[in-house]
Design a protein around this motif. Structure first.
Motif, PDB file in Angstrom:
ATOM      1  N   THR A  59       0.840  -1.198   0.000  1.00 46.82           N
ATOM      2  CA  THR A  59       0.000   0.000   0.000  1.00 46.82           C
ATOM      3  C   THR A  59       0.873   1.245   0.000  1.00 46.82           C
ATOM      4  N   LYS A  60       0.261   2.348  -0.354  1.00 38.12           N
ATOM      5  CA  LYS A  60       0.950   3.622  -0.206  1.00 38.12           C
ATOM      6  C   LYS A  60       1.088   3.929   1.284  1.00 38.12           C
ATOM      7  N   PRO A  61       2.220   4.500   1.704  1.00 40.16           N
ATOM      8  CA  PRO A  61       2.465   4.690   3.141  1.00 40.16           C
ATOM      9  C   PRO A  61       1.424   5.580   3.815  1.00 40.16           C
ATOM     10  N   VAL A  62       1.043   5.212   5.017  1.00 37.81           N
ATOM     11  CA  VAL A  62       0.242   6.043   5.905  1.00 37.81           C
ATOM     12  C   VAL A  62       1.108   6.368   7.105  1.00 37.81           C
ATOM     13  N   LYS A  63       1.429   7.642   7.272  1.00 34.97           N
ATOM     14  CA  LYS A  63       2.332   8.085   8.348  1.00 34.97           C
ATOM     15  C   LYS A  63       3.628   7.272   8.322  1.00 34.97           C
ATOM     16  N   GLY A  64       4.108   6.983   7.099  1.00 35.60           N
ATOM     17  CA  GLY A  64       5.381   6.284   6.940  1.00 35.60           C
ATOM     18  C   GLY A  64       5.299   4.778   6.944  1.00 35.60           C
ATOM     19  N   THR A  65       4.095   4.208   7.073  1.00 40.37           N
ATOM     20  CA  THR A  65       3.948   2.751   7.164  1.00 40.37           C
ATOM     21  C   THR A  65       3.173   2.199   5.974  1.00 40.37           C
ATOM     22  N   SER A  66       3.812   1.303   5.209  1.00 38.77           N
ATOM     23  CA  SER A  66       3.143   0.551   4.150  1.00 38.77           C
ATOM     24  C   SER A  66       2.852  -0.859   4.656  1.00 38.77           C
ATOM     25  N   VAL A  67       1.836  -1.496   4.089  1.00 42.46           N
ATOM     26  CA  VAL A  67       1.532  -2.882   4.451  1.00 42.46           C
ATOM     27  C   VAL A  67       1.330  -3.696   3.187  1.00 42.46           C
ATOM     28  N   ASN A 102       3.073   5.762  15.200  1.00 44.39           N
ATOM     29  CA  ASN A 102       3.809   6.232  14.039  1.00 44.39           C
ATOM     30  C   ASN A 102       5.185   5.594  14.071  1.00 44.39           C
ATOM     31  N   LYS A 103       5.972   5.813  13.060  1.00 42.37           N
ATOM     32  CA  LYS A 103       7.268   5.134  12.971  1.00 42.37           C
ATOM     33  C   LYS A 103       8.173   5.477  14.151  1.00 42.37           C
ATOM     34  N   LYS A 104       8.114   6.697  14.640  1.00 46.64           N
ATOM     35  CA  LYS A 104       9.051   7.125  15.679  1.00 46.64           C
ATOM     36  C   LYS A 104       8.370   7.546  16.974  1.00 46.64           C
ATOM     37  N   SER A 105       7.047   7.404  17.043  1.00 53.34           N
ATOM     38  CA  SER A 105       6.362   7.841  18.260  1.00 53.34           C
ATOM     39  C   SER A 105       5.037   7.112  18.409  1.00 53.34           C
ATOM     40  N   GLU A 106       4.445   7.248  19.587  1.00 59.71           N
ATOM     41  CA  GLU A 106       3.122   6.690  19.832  1.00 59.71           C
ATOM     42  C   GLU A 106       2.368   7.607  20.789  1.00 59.71           C
ATOM     43  N   ILE A 107       1.063   7.663  20.614  1.00 53.66           N
ATOM     44  CA  ILE A 107       0.204   8.505  21.442  1.00 53.66           C
ATOM     45  C   ILE A 107      -0.798   7.603  22.148  1.00 53.66           C
ATOM     46  N   LYS A 108      -0.781   7.647  23.469  1.00 55.01           N
ATOM     47  CA  LYS A 108      -1.712   6.812  24.232  1.00 55.01           C
ATOM     48  C   LYS A 108      -3.094   7.461  24.221  1.00 55.01           C
ATOM     49  N   ILE A 117      -4.186 -10.681  23.053  1.00 55.50           N
ATOM     50  CA  ILE A 117      -4.433 -10.456  21.633  1.00 55.50           C
ATOM     51  C   ILE A 117      -4.201  -8.971  21.340  1.00 55.50           C
ATOM     52  N   GLU A 118      -3.501  -8.688  20.251  1.00 53.98           N
ATOM     53  CA  GLU A 118      -3.284  -7.289  19.856  1.00 53.98           C
ATOM     54  C   GLU A 118      -3.349  -7.164  18.343  1.00 53.98           C
ATOM     55  N   TYR A 119      -4.026  -6.119  17.896  1.00 52.93           N
ATOM     56  CA  TYR A 119      -4.120  -5.781  16.477  1.00 52.93           C
ATOM     57  C   TYR A 119      -3.386  -4.466  16.239  1.00 52.93           C
ATOM     58  N   GLU A 120      -2.528  -4.441  15.247  1.00 53.52           N
ATOM     59  CA  GLU A 120      -2.015  -3.172  14.742  1.00 53.52           C
ATOM     60  C   GLU A 120      -2.680  -2.971  13.387  1.00 53.52           C
ATOM     61  N   ILE A 121      -3.394  -1.876  13.258  1.00 54.60           N
ATOM     62  CA  ILE A 121      -4.224  -1.674  12.078  1.00 54.60           C
ATOM     63  C   ILE A 121      -3.984  -0.307  11.458  1.00 54.60           C
ATOM     64  N   GLN A 122      -4.426  -0.184  10.216  1.00 52.65           N
ATOM     65  CA  GLN A 122      -4.350   1.070   9.474  1.00 52.65           C
ATOM     66  C   GLN A 122      -5.756   1.401   8.997  1.00 52.65           C
ATOM     67  N   HIS A 123      -6.272   2.552   9.434  1.00 53.66           N
ATOM     68  CA  HIS A 123      -7.656   2.884   9.104  1.00 53.66           C
ATOM     69  C   HIS A 123      -7.858   4.387   9.221  1.00 53.66           C
ATOM     70  N   LYS A 124      -8.639   4.948   8.304  1.00 55.00           N
ATOM     71  CA  LYS A 124      -8.945   6.381   8.317  1.00 55.00           C
ATOM     72  C   LYS A 124      -7.664   7.222   8.332  1.00 55.00           C
ATOM     73  N   ASN A 125      -6.664   6.763   7.578  1.00 53.77           N
ATOM     74  CA  ASN A 125      -5.405   7.481   7.418  1.00 53.77           C
ATOM     75  C   ASN A 125      -4.599   7.599   8.717  1.00 53.77           C
ATOM     76  N   LYS A 126      -4.801   6.633   9.626  1.00 49.71           N
ATOM     77  CA  LYS A 126      -4.022   6.577  10.858  1.00 49.71           C
ATOM     78  C   LYS A 126      -3.620   5.130  11.133  1.00 49.71           C
ATOM     79  N   ASN A 127      -2.600   4.972  11.980  1.00 48.04           N
ATOM     80  CA  ASN A 127      -2.149   3.646  12.414  1.00 48.04           C
ATOM     81  C   ASN A 127      -2.439   3.511  13.905  1.00 48.04           C
ATOM     82  N   TYR A 128      -2.998   2.358  14.284  1.00 49.85           N
ATOM     83  CA  TYR A 128      -3.367   2.136  15.679  1.00 49.85           C
ATOM     84  C   TYR A 128      -2.841   0.793  16.176  1.00 49.85           C
ATOM     85  N   ALA A 129      -2.597   0.722  17.489  1.00 45.58           N
ATOM     86  CA  ALA A 129      -2.349  -0.545  18.173  1.00 45.58           C
ATOM     87  C   ALA A 129      -3.431  -0.696  19.232  1.00 45.58           C
TER      88      ALA A 129
END
Length: 456
Positions: free
Chosen positions: A34-42, A129-135, A98-110
């Motif tokens: 895929t095209k990268p979302v916040k630097g992440t392709s899948v 994101n590639k270099k940070s995370e927001i709780k 169980i944990e899902y890391e997903i890409q949706h609505k132009n954001k990446n979530y864990a």
């Protein structure tokens, strides 16, 4: 899109195992990413191979488990129904994860949770994101909550409402389920990240088993003529011998669908939170194929699909789906999947894709998806025994996975990317010889003593 899935102490998975759709550094087949979302392709596809009882289906069941727990929840004072790894006494006493890391609505979530049959021990949601995370929120010690990101987006009264909702979440219930079942959206300014994750489970992720009867997701009903033409073209492409289809309108209550199917359809189509406009399904009781839609009055309507075969003289005879072969019925089940795949934004996880289908058809279906998917962000993840798919002409190394069981009966996952092989090497023969594991270990037939062999 699914980025990664982590599982621990669930069914045949004892240890922490990670199923990753993150692409390796390889440059081959760039259209598979895929095209990268916040630097992440899948990756847009993956195939999991393995022997019978190796854990392929259990991986898919685990992915679906989280979806069902979020969307349906657990009844008050009832246990969370699942099976832990039972072949190790230590695992019986430990929690599951169980944990899902997903890409949706132009954001990446864990998003994930730690749990046992009695309660949710921990639950968390981060924007990653590639270099940070927001709780966004974190739940610890069963029902202690922290909302750092939400506190910045909402005022004091709104945050108090969120905290009140959290405190009202039963110990055997996920916070996401509680959010979904309340009117919290009307009382707070911004919980979009939580709603995005719920939306991914409800409207993007579809799990299909060999005997699944409800198929189709964001199916927007086309005009009957267009739908007929689409099915006719696809059925002709797959060489079914069918010359066309027709629809017969019937009352929904006369479909004689099982109660549990009716409930699923109502939840899927009549829910305010659902984007689904219709559903394709085959009735297991009478092998008939229906298209279910909702009208302007929010009532369900049904049409019975009939296949058409040309007879001598140029006329057509109508057939019920029960009169077609198993393979044709399987293709009919997959056509809605193909439609939704090319709309984008869908994740299909299919167990035993090859059931009743010719190997050439399975290969061509994958080739079809991958050839036309360059501008499409959908995923097609399959557990299969079909070794004709095991070729680097079709798939990247990081799209090929193996499920294996160790001597203690625990399932493990590994990718072809873990092996140092050339990009042009054909791997099917080596797989069947056991190099990558994931094949059955047959016993010694000479040790079979009960069967009445005739050695003369």
């Amino acid at each position: 899109m699914l980025i990664r899935f982590t599982i621990e102490n669930f069914l045949s998975f004892r240890d922490k195992e990670i199923f990753s759709l993150l692409p390796s550094k390889g440059t081959l087949k760039p259209q598979h990413k895929t095209k990268p979302v916040k630097g992440t392709s899948v990756l847009k596809t993956a195939v999991v191979f393995g022997a019978n009882a190796s854990g392929k289906s259990n991986l898919i069941k685990a992915i679906e488990f989280g979806k069902e727990l979020i969307l349906k929840g657990t009844k008050a004072e009832q246990p969370i129904t699942f099976d832990i790894f039972k072949l190790d006494k230590k695992s019986i006493k430990e929690n599951s994860r169980i944990e899902y890391e997903i890409q949706h609505k132009n954001k990446n979530y864990a998003y994930g949770f730690i749990f046992n049959s009695k309660e949710i021990i921990e639950e968390w949601l981060f924007e990653i994101n590639k270099k940070s995370e927001i709780k966004i929120f974190e739940r610890t010690n069963s029902n202690q909550y922290d909302f750092p990101a939400l506190s910045k987006k909402n005022n004091k009264n709104e945050l108090q409402f969120i905290e009140f909702t959290a405190k009202g979440t039963p110990r055997n219930q996920l916070f996401l389920t509680q959010i979904r079942n309340t009117n919290i959206k009307e009382n707070v300014n911004d919980i979009s990240d939580i709603l995005n994750v719920i939306d991914w489970f409800q409207n993007a992720l579809t799990v299909i088993y060999p005997n699944s009867k409800t198929v189709g997701k964001k199916f927007e009903l086309l005009e009957n003529t267009d739908l007929k033409n689409l099915f006719t073209e696809m059925l002709d492409y797959f060489d079914t011998g069918i010359d066309g289809i027709d629809f017969k309108e019937i009352e929904f209550k006369k479909t004689d669908l099982p109660d549990e199917v009716i409930e699923d359809i109502k939840n899927d189509l009549l829910s305010d939170k659902s984007e689904k406009k219709g559903a394709f399904l085959s009735n297991p009781q009478d092998d008939k194929y229906y298209i279910i839609t909702k009208n302007k009055e929010n009532e369900l309507e049904a049409k019975l699909l009939k296949t058409m075969h040309k007879v001598v003289g140029g006329t057509f005879e109508l057939f019920d789906l029960k009169d077609e072969s198993d393979g044709t019925r399987r293709i009919m089940d997959l056509i809605p999947l193909i439609i939704d795949f090319f709309k984008g934004g869908n994740i299909f996880i299919v167990d035993e894709m090859e059931r009743s289908l010719h190997p050439n058809l399975i290969y061509d279906l994958f080739d079809f998806f991958l050839e036309k998917c360059e501008d499409i962000n959908s995923q097609f993840i399959v557990a299969s025994h079909e070794s004709t798919l095991l070729t680097q002409k079709l798939l990247r190394k990081d799209e090929i996975w193996f499920a294996v069981k160790d001597k203690q009966g625990a399932s493990h996952l590994h990718s072809l990317e873990d092996y140092n092989i050339r990009f042009d090497k054909e791997v099917r023969k080596d797989y069947l010889l056991g190099r990558y594991k994931g094949i059955p270990k047959l016993g010694n037939r000479n040790k079979l003593t009960v069967l009445p062999f005739n050695n003369d």
